[in-house]
Design a protein around this motif. Structure first.
Motif, PDB file in Angstrom:
ATOM      1  N   LEU A  40     -20.799  42.954  19.158  1.00 18.53           N
ATOM      2  CA  LEU A  40     -21.160  42.991  20.538  1.00 18.53           C
ATOM      3  C   LEU A  40     -22.006  41.529  20.825  1.00 18.53           C
ATOM      4  O   LEU A  40     -21.919  41.087  21.714  1.00 18.53           O
ATOM      5  N   ILE A  41     -23.139  41.570  20.154  1.00 14.77           N
ATOM      6  CA  ILE A  41     -23.990  40.308  20.335  1.00 14.77           C
ATOM      7  C   ILE A  41     -23.421  38.938  20.260  1.00 14.77           C
ATOM      8  O   ILE A  41     -23.493  38.206  21.395  1.00 14.77           O
ATOM      9  N   PRO A  42     -22.410  38.630  19.393  1.00 14.71           N
ATOM     10  CA  PRO A  42     -21.552  37.087  19.605  1.00 14.71           C
ATOM     11  C   PRO A  42     -20.662  37.110  20.817  1.00 14.71           C
ATOM     12  O   PRO A  42     -20.749  36.071  21.443  1.00 14.71           O
ATOM     13  N   VAL A  43     -19.903  38.031  20.908  1.00 15.26           N
ATOM     14  CA  VAL A  43     -18.931  38.213  21.893  1.00 15.26           C
ATOM     15  C   VAL A  43     -19.786  38.003  23.543  1.00 15.26           C
ATOM     16  O   VAL A  43     -19.310  37.662  24.461  1.00 15.26           O
ATOM     17  N   SER A  44     -21.031  38.894  23.334  1.00 14.85           N
ATOM     18  CA  SER A  44     -21.576  38.959  24.718  1.00 14.85           C
ATOM     19  C   SER A  44     -22.207  37.514  25.104  1.00 14.85           C
ATOM     20  O   SER A  44     -22.329  37.128  26.114  1.00 14.85           O
ATOM     21  N   LEU A  45     -22.744  36.908  23.922  1.00 17.09           N
ATOM     22  CA  LEU A  45     -23.119  35.466  24.154  1.00 17.09           C
ATOM     23  C   LEU A  45     -22.209  34.677  24.596  1.00 17.09           C
ATOM     24  O   LEU A  45     -22.285  33.456  25.432  1.00 17.09           O
TER      25      LEU A  45
END
Length: 259
Positions: free
Chosen positions: A161-166
């Motif tokens: 979730l964190i890398p894709v949302s960034l």
């Protein structure tokens, strides 16, 4: 005397920065405390929908429950504190910006929050679902007994979730760099092939190793890049129009600028 004024100005600048950092940390801590209470509702919701609905979760360590609550509390606080943090950044650099730059930078805040939420939704609804489906299929194909630790499950989820949302913040970054005249649409078009390659590599790295999953993630990222090019062109054209107006005012003549 001038040096003393500069020193005082620097001290005031650092004091202002410290004040805003303290405000951001205070909001983050308060939001994290609220996130501790909201975590149980978010966890219950995730457990009630697929893919977690059909899984049996286990605690591998005594700290797993506490670790999960803290992970969700931090995640919720980041979502809540993000708009406030961006506003504080804008307020800090505001004195050094022109009036039109202040308005343009202020508009980045809601836009970046929307992209962050869209990125989270895409990461959870598409990338994470495909990753769980693929890994589960492989495990069952090997005849393995699936016993998922709750900490490992959510760590796996957050790592996606964190890398894709960034990555979904790319348009905001591009607009900001264009506003600072570090980037422009012509440069982005020249780097298009290289950017496509990087995005495909990223999509391959965060998705299961099959063509369909890579394709479903790479295409939105490429479209996001093209959307960033359009936004950069829009900002760049406004800059050229203002440059022309300035030249006409002070030199009384027009100069051609390539778009």
């Amino acid at each position: 005397m001038k040096d003393e004024d500069k020193d005082m100005s620097l001290v005031e600048h650092i004091t202002e920065l410290r004040k805003r950092v303290i405000l951001v940390l205070a909001v983050f801590v308060v939001a994290m405390i609220g996130g501790l209470f909201a975590s149980s509702y978010v966890i219950d919701f995730i457990k009630s929908v697929e893919p977690a609905k059909s899984m049996a979760w286990h605690a591998i360590s005594l700290w797993d429950g506490i670790r999960i609550y803290m992970q969700f509390a931090v995640g919720i606080s980041l979502v809540v504190a993000l708009p406030f943090t961006l506003y504080q950044v804008w307020a800090f650099v505001k004195p050094g910006l022109k009036e039109h730059e202040q308005k343009a930078a202020l508009r980045f805040i809601p836009f970046s929050v929307v992209l962050w939420v869209v990125g989270l939704a895409f990461a959870y609804g598409v990338v994470f679902q495909m990753a769980v489906y693929f890994t589960t299929k492989v495990n069952r194909g090997l005849g393995l007994t699936e016993i998922y630790g709750v900490s490992q499950y959510f760590s796996f989820m957050f790592n996606i979730l964190i890398p894709v949302s960034l990555l979904f913040e790319l348009p905001v970054v591009v607009m900001f760099l264009t506003q600072l005249r570090i980037l422009n649409p012509r440069m982005m078009k020249k780097l298009r092939r290289f950017a496509y390659l990087v995005l495909v590599i990223v999509a391959t790295a965060i998705t299961p190793p099959d063509f369909i999953s890579d394709f479903l993630v790479a295409v939105p990222l490429i479209l996001l890049y093209e959307f960033s090019v359009l936004l950069s062109a829009r900002v760049y054209r406004k800059q050229l129009d203002k440059d022309k107006a300035w030249e006409e005012e002070f030199y009384g003549k027009k100069q051609e600028h390539p778009v």
